[in-house]
Design a protein around this motif. Structure first.
Motif, PDB file in Angstrom:
ATOM      1  N   LEU B 272      16.738  46.589 -40.623  1.00 20.80           N
ATOM      2  CA  LEU B 272      17.987  46.556 -39.858  1.00 20.80           C
ATOM      3  C   LEU B 272      18.878  45.387 -40.280  1.00 20.80           C
ATOM      4  N   CYS B 273      18.425  44.623 -41.241  1.00 21.04           N
ATOM      5  CA  CYS B 273      19.187  43.469 -41.753  1.00 21.04           C
ATOM      6  C   CYS B 273      19.480  42.450 -40.646  1.00 21.04           C
ATOM      7  N   LYS B 274      18.454  42.139 -39.853  1.00 25.37           N
ATOM      8  CA  LYS B 274      18.623  41.222 -38.723  1.00 25.37           C
ATOM      9  C   LYS B 274      17.762  39.965 -38.873  1.00 25.37           C
ATOM     10  N   ASP B 275      17.499  39.535 -40.086  1.00 21.82           N
ATOM     11  CA  ASP B 275      16.604  38.396 -40.315  1.00 21.82           C
ATOM     12  C   ASP B 275      17.136  37.084 -39.774  1.00 21.82           C
ATOM     13  N   GLU B 276      18.459  37.021 -39.558  1.00 17.89           N
ATOM     14  CA  GLU B 276      19.023  35.723 -39.189  1.00 17.89           C
ATOM     15  C   GLU B 276      19.512  35.664 -37.756  1.00 17.89           C
ATOM     16  N   THR B 277      19.079  36.610 -36.942  1.00 17.42           N
ATOM     17  CA  THR B 277      19.519  36.574 -35.551  1.00 17.42           C
ATOM     18  C   THR B 277      18.402  37.119 -34.656  1.00 17.42           C
ATOM     19  N   SER B 278      18.691  37.207 -33.372  1.00 19.71           N
ATOM     20  CA  SER B 278      17.712  37.683 -32.398  1.00 19.71           C
ATOM     21  C   SER B 278      18.426  38.505 -31.340  1.00 19.71           C
ATOM     22  N   PRO B 279      17.680  39.284 -30.571  1.00 19.33           N
ATOM     23  CA  PRO B 279      18.311  40.075 -29.506  1.00 19.33           C
ATOM     24  C   PRO B 279      18.966  39.179 -28.467  1.00 19.33           C
ATOM     25  N   VAL B 280      19.991  39.726 -27.789  1.00 17.75           N
ATOM     26  CA  VAL B 280      20.694  38.975 -26.746  1.00 17.75           C
ATOM     27  C   VAL B 280      20.344  39.504 -25.361  1.00 17.75           C
ATOM     28  N   LYS B 281      19.722  40.682 -25.315  1.00 11.48           N
ATOM     29  CA  LYS B 281      19.416  41.283 -24.006  1.00 11.48           C
ATOM     30  C   LYS B 281      18.068  41.987 -24.127  1.00 11.48           C
ATOM     31  N   ILE B 282      17.251  41.767 -23.118  1.00  9.35           N
ATOM     32  CA  ILE B 282      15.925  42.380 -23.129  1.00  9.35           C
ATOM     33  C   ILE B 282      15.772  43.114 -21.798  1.00  9.35           C
ATOM     34  N   ASP B 283      15.405  44.385 -21.854  1.00 10.16           N
ATOM     35  CA  ASP B 283      15.198  45.171 -20.638  1.00 10.16           C
ATOM     36  C   ASP B 283      13.745  45.614 -20.555  1.00 10.16           C
ATOM     37  N   TYR B 284      13.261  45.704 -19.318  1.00 12.06           N
ATOM     38  CA  TYR B 284      11.831  46.017 -19.137  1.00 12.06           C
ATOM     39  C   TYR B 284      11.662  47.130 -18.106  1.00 12.06           C
ATOM     40  N   VAL B 285      10.818  48.086 -18.448  1.00 10.81           N
ATOM     41  CA  VAL B 285      10.381  49.098 -17.489  1.00 10.81           C
ATOM     42  C   VAL B 285       8.857  49.127 -17.562  1.00 10.81           C
ATOM     43  N   THR B 301      13.281  47.210 -24.187  1.00 16.50           N
ATOM     44  CA  THR B 301      14.440  47.405 -25.075  1.00 16.50           C
ATOM     45  C   THR B 301      15.015  46.059 -25.462  1.00 16.50           C
ATOM     46  N   LEU B 302      15.142  45.846 -26.759  1.00 14.36           N
ATOM     47  CA  LEU B 302      15.720  44.609 -27.302  1.00 14.36           C
ATOM     48  C   LEU B 302      17.075  44.972 -27.888  1.00 14.36           C
ATOM     49  N   THR B 303      18.132  44.384 -27.348  1.00  8.36           N
ATOM     50  CA  THR B 303      19.489  44.740 -27.779  1.00  8.36           C
ATOM     51  C   THR B 303      20.150  43.549 -28.451  1.00  8.36           C
ATOM     52  N   PHE B 404       8.992  39.729 -30.478  1.00  9.55           N
ATOM     53  CA  PHE B 404       7.739  39.913 -29.735  1.00  9.55           C
ATOM     54  C   PHE B 404       7.678  38.959 -28.535  1.00  9.55           C
ATOM     55  N   ASN B 405       8.019  37.688 -28.744  1.00  8.65           N
ATOM     56  CA  ASN B 405       7.946  36.707 -27.658  1.00  8.65           C
ATOM     57  C   ASN B 405       8.901  37.066 -26.514  1.00  8.65           C
ATOM     58  N   LEU B 406      10.093  37.563 -26.850  1.00  6.76           N
ATOM     59  CA  LEU B 406      11.047  37.971 -25.813  1.00  6.76           C
ATOM     60  C   LEU B 406      10.501  39.161 -25.032  1.00  6.76           C
ATOM     61  N   ALA B 407       9.863  40.078 -25.724  1.00  6.53           N
ATOM     62  CA  ALA B 407       9.302  41.260 -25.060  1.00  6.53           C
ATOM     63  C   ALA B 407       8.241  40.854 -24.043  1.00  6.53           C
ATOM     64  N   ILE B 408       7.370  39.911 -24.413  1.00  5.34           N
ATOM     65  CA  ILE B 408       6.310  39.557 -23.464  1.00  5.34           C
ATOM     66  C   ILE B 408       6.843  38.737 -22.294  1.00  5.34           C
ATOM     67  N   VAL B 409       7.931  38.003 -22.503  1.00  7.67           N
ATOM     68  CA  VAL B 409       8.537  37.299 -21.355  1.00  7.67           C
ATOM     69  C   VAL B 409       9.047  38.321 -20.349  1.00  7.67           C
ATOM     70  N   ALA B 410       9.736  39.355 -20.832  1.00 12.16           N
ATOM     71  CA  ALA B 410      10.224  40.395 -19.933  1.00 12.16           C
ATOM     72  C   ALA B 410       9.068  41.067 -19.201  1.00 12.16           C
ATOM     73  N   GLU B 411       7.970  41.290 -19.922  1.00 12.01           N
ATOM     74  CA  GLU B 411       6.805  41.927 -19.322  1.00 12.01           C
ATOM     75  C   GLU B 411       6.235  41.040 -18.206  1.00 12.01           C
ATOM     76  N   ARG B 412       6.135  39.751 -18.453  1.00 15.06           N
ATOM     77  CA  ARG B 412       5.554  38.833 -17.451  1.00 15.06           C
ATOM     78  C   ARG B 412       6.506  38.587 -16.292  1.00 15.06           C
ATOM     79  N   LEU B 413       7.837  38.620 -16.573  1.00 19.58           N
ATOM     80  CA  LEU B 413       8.800  38.491 -15.474  1.00 19.58           C
ATOM     81  C   LEU B 413       8.832  39.760 -14.638  1.00 19.58           C
ATOM     82  N   GLY B 414       8.550  40.888 -15.279  1.00 13.11           N
ATOM     83  CA  GLY B 414       8.673  42.176 -14.605  1.00 13.11           C
ATOM     84  C   GLY B 414      10.114  42.654 -14.557  1.00 13.11           C
ATOM     85  N   ARG B 415      10.978  42.110 -15.404  1.00 12.67           N
ATOM     86  CA  ARG B 415      12.393  42.484 -15.414  1.00 12.67           C
ATOM     87  C   ARG B 415      13.019  42.026 -16.732  1.00 12.67           C
TER      88      ARG B 415
END
Lengths: 156, 451
Positions: B272-285, B301-303, B404-415
């Protein structure tokens, strides 16, 4: 093949390690109950006053014996009190002080640790001093997590 | 340190009684004086994989592990693998202090990766680290900055961005990147949606879950539990928390997400050519999580800022979706069942459907027209010898690990929550920030943070 072996080992874990289910199996079985226990209304009831908060925390048992529903609910309360939408400051104060009381009042290192661990996610920076004070004279394991938590809170 | 060791060995060789021919000439590149050396920190099952044990890019000279049974078994395994009698270090500090070690291979669980990477860099070692790179964004940021400041070479133990068939596909990711970066999936400025789940050929391995009611056990005398825990909070010993099943506990890893996220998401980030940035929004279900034990997620979802989405499909509700979809075309893997064979009957690399016609695109013909992507540095021995940064280094690795780290934060927050990819902090979210930046047990926090 490797995935199949790993999946089989995971299924055998309850046989090898006793009847404890893994968290995924437990979540799948108790999906609705978890949602009910951790909805905002249920969590608000825990932090409406000191007595309610203390009541939930008395269910923290030593050494992994806490009912997983209780543990999950406690973790959810720690997140609930950090939300901007609820009556945050009053709820957060009630909850974090209850965690400190339970940690200080227990002779069981695991119970103290469990509560201090929750304070890492919702405690106030002003509670770092109280954390260090409660850790004095406690077991080494409690001292270590209290120091870790105090450092984190001081940086907030 | 490395050059002084080689110079010393060459010097001894030169003054040897009848050894007037340099060993590098006698034995070529494999001469002991020319060979790189590596030592393994941790000798569990991963250390015995081809990348670590059998890899011939360097000579294996030693191992260490807090489990003496692992060490005893490991010495025999190394000898059977053709490395002769390697050294058993007392601990990883002794390993890092050995000037005879060029590269530290970090094969410990993730809760150790940050500390050991920093300590290895401080000791002048180059580093080959297991994935995930770190357990938190805070640790990853420190490793990235510190390794770079010390001028060390760093690579992660995942490789799908530069070789091997990508999960669910009959190809490496290189051709997929070509169609993305040449604007054939989405028009310039338009987002792409990427789904990573069973339907697309990926397995989130929810069997890596911890047990919800353990019992304290007597720790075997051959196992140093306190050392194994290292920077993680102390908890009573139970064998399920260590060795092959540590992934099920938040203190050390993050279940199947911890095992596979960087294997899946690093190549996704690359294509996706995203090596130099990171998602700005993470959603969790998904369900609320136990505070100690890793459970499942349904969808994360990482946006990115430009609207590009990477969706981790845990409950397989997105099974019928393509791997990539944009305003121009969609890309499908074998797992989706679409585009199985190309128009000439060749086994296809991946399927591609033109949105405007609904018809399959001849991918092989298309790829012939496209320019090659920028080349990648994929030889780690060359990286170490000639100080050329490896393609999956501390920066690109940090960015994919951050997914990956952002995804697990959302998982542990539950949101969900928002993230700033420049400052690397949560946006107006103190609760999320606490999971992103965590402390450690002493003395490891001081070792991690000191200059």
């Amino acid at each position: 093949m490797k995935i199949l072996v790993l999946a089989l080992l995971s299924c055998l874990a309850p046989v090898v390690f006793g009847a404890a289910p893994d968290a995924v199996a437990w979540q799948n079985k108790n999906n609705d109950a978890i949602a009910a226990a951790t909805c905002d209304e249920a969590l608000a009831a825990v932090v409406k006053d000191e007595a309610a908060a203390d009541r939930l925390l008395t269910e923290v048992k030593g050494a992994y014996l806490t009912d997983p529903m209780v543990a999950t609910k406690i973790a959810a309360v720690s997140q609930y009190v950090m939300k901007k939408t609820c009556c945050r400051e009053k709820a957060r104060k009630i909850w974090t002080e209850a965690l400190l009381r339970r940690a200080a009042g227990s002779n069981d290192a695991y119970v103290s640790q469990f509560c201090i661990d929750q304070l890492r996610w919702c405690g106030y920076s002003s509670q770092a001093k109280a954390l260090r004070a409660l850790a004095k004279g406690k077991q080494k394991e409690v001292f270590c997590i209290a120091e870790m938590a105090a450092k984190e809170l001081e940086s907030k | 340190m490395k050059s002084s060791r080689r110079e010393f060995i060459r010097g001894v060789g030169a003054f040897g009684a009848l050894n007037i021919i340099p060993s590098g000439v006698l034995y070529g590149a494999n001469a002991p004086s020319n060979q790189l050396t590596r030592a393994l920190i941790g000798f569990g099952s991963i250390a015995q994989s081809a990348n670590h044990l059998s890899n011939k890019y360097s000579r294996l000279v030693g191992i260490c592990d807090p489990d003496l049974l692992h060490v005893k078994n490991g010495l025999a395994v190394c000898e059977r693998a053709g490395w002769g009698k390697v050294k058993a270090y007392k601990d990883f500090m002794e390993l890092l202090a050995d000037p005879g070690v060029d590269v530290a291979h970090i094969c410990t669980p993730p809760h150790w990766h940050g500390v050991q990477s920093v300590m290895a860099a401080r000791a002048g070692k180059d580093i080959w680290c297991e994935k995930p790179m770190t357990r938190t964004v805070g640790e990853g940021k420190r490793v990235m900055e510190y390794v770079k400041s010390k001028g060390r070479m760093f690579r992660l133990n995942t490789w799908f961005r530069f070789k091997d068939e990508f999960y669910g596909f009959g190809t490496s990711v290189a051709p997929i990147r070509k169609v993305v970066e040449n604007g054939l999936v989405s028009s310039p400025g338009k987002p792409i949606r990427c789904v990573v789940g069973a339907g697309q050929g990926f397995n989130w391995k929810f069997f890596w879950s911890g047990l919800v009611n353990l019992e304290p056990q007597k720790c075997p005398e051959t196992f140093d539990w306190d050392m194994w825990l290292g920077p993680a909070p102390w908890k009573p010993y139970n064998s399920h928390r260590a060795h092959g099943t540590f992934r099920g506990y938040w203190d050390y890893d993050a279940g199947g997400l911890g095992d596979m996220a960087q294997h899946y998401l690093d190549p996704v980030q690359y294509l996706l050519c995203k090596d130099e940035t990171s998602p700005v929004k993470i959603d969790y279900v998904g369900p609320k999580q136990h505070p100690d034990v890793v459970g499942r997620f349904d969808r994360i979802t990482l946006t990115y800022a430009d609207g590009t989405e990477v969706v981790l499909d845990g409950d397989e509700s997105l099974k019928g979706e393509p791997f990539l979809s944009g305003d121009k075309a969609s890309v499908w893997s074998y797992g989706s069942g679409k585009g199985q064979v190309d128009s000439k009957g060749n086994p296809r690399m991946f399927g591609m459907i033109d949105n405007s016609t609904g018809k399959a695109i001849d991918v092989r013909a298309l790829l012939k027209e496209l320019p090659e992507s920028a080349s990648q540095q994929t030889d780690f021995a060359d990286s170490v010898r000639n100080r050329k940064r490896f393609c999956l280094n501390e920066e690109s690795g940090f960015r994919s690990c951050t997914m990956f780290n952002l995804a697990i934060v959302a998982e542990r927050l539950g949101r969900g929550f928002k993230f700033d990819p420049v400052s690397l902090h949560a946006v107006d979210d103190p609760a999320a920030e606490r999971f992103l930046y965590q402390s450690m047990r002493q003395p490891w926090y001081d070792e991690f943070m000191k200059a």
